[in-house]
Scaffold this active site. Structure first.
Site, PDB file in Angstrom:
ATOM      1  CG  HIS A 210      -0.226   0.094   2.528  1.00 28.98           C
ATOM      2  ND1 HIS A 210       0.062  -1.030   3.261  1.00 28.98           N
ATOM      3  CD2 HIS A 210       0.278   1.130   3.245  1.00 28.98           C
ATOM      4  CE1 HIS A 210       0.704  -0.697   4.355  1.00 28.98           C
ATOM      5  NE2 HIS A 210       0.850   0.624   4.378  1.00 28.98           N
TER       6      HIS A 210
ATOM      7  CD  GLU B 291      -1.475   2.598   6.613  1.00 25.16           C
ATOM      8  OE1 GLU B 291      -1.041   3.289   7.549  1.00 25.16           O
ATOM      9  OE2 GLU B 291      -0.935   1.544   6.218  1.00 25.16           O
TER      10      GLU B 291
ATOM     11  CG  HIS C 240       2.304  11.915  -8.613  1.00 28.18           C
ATOM     12  ND1 HIS C 240       3.531  12.298  -9.097  1.00 28.18           N
ATOM     13  CD2 HIS C 240       1.881  10.921  -9.419  1.00 28.18           C
ATOM     14  CE1 HIS C 240       3.838  11.569 -10.152  1.00 28.18           C
ATOM     15  NE2 HIS C 240       2.856  10.722 -10.370  1.00 28.18           N
TER      16      HIS C 240
ATOM     17  CD  GLU D  27       0.662  11.314 -13.554  1.00 32.36           C
ATOM     18  OE1 GLU D  27       1.113  11.684 -14.641  1.00 32.36           O
ATOM     19  OE2 GLU D  27       1.268  10.495 -12.801  1.00 32.36           O
TER      20      GLU D  27
END
Length: 142
Positions: free
Chosen positions: A7, A56, A76, A119
């Site tokens: 994650h 998360e 990002h 993005e």
């Protein structure tokens, strides 16, 4: 050696606003852990069908004054979308600033309530440039 993506974690100041933002993008909460002893919550959100690729959201119940006002050091998150124009229009209609409009029919940037850069990339071929995006200026940093 085997490596498995787990994650991406981001710390958030306003949990409800941040969850609402990621829900606008289409993510759903997949699991949650609340720690009474540690006074924090971990909320995992992922795109439907991609539960193995969550973000998360880490929320400290007593606040998090150490968070910088501009999280550019993070980089990002990136998500592919089926219709860059419809996605940006949906976000904009819900009060999200389009920091880098999809002038090229391919790429846009927005920011989460915690200033995390997101993005958005058009899946497949770029769309033909179209208004209002073509003439829209950048807004802030992305």
């Amino acid at each position: 050696m085997s490596l498995t993506y787990l994650h991406t974690m981001i710390r958030v100041k306003d949990l409800e606003k941040t969850i609402a933002f990621f829900e606008l993008l289409g993510l759903k909460e997949t699991r949650r852990h609340d720690s009474e002893a540690g006074r924090f919550s971990l909320i995992f959100m992922a795109a439907p069908g991609q539960e193995e690729c969550p973000i998360e959201l880490t929320y400290n119940w007593d606040g998090d004054d150490a968070l910088p006002s501009d999280s550019r050091h993070f980089g990002h998150l990136a998500y592919g979308v089926d219709d860059i124009y419809a996605t940006c229009a949906h976000l904009q209609a819900n009060g999200v600033t389009i920091n880098r409009p999809p002038r090229d029919g391919r790429m846009a940037f927005v920011r989460s309530p915690d200033n995390i850069s997101i993005e958005l990339l058009q899946n497949g071929e770029s769309f033909a440039p179209a208004e209002p995006w073509t003439s829209m200026e950048n807004s802030g940093h992305w």
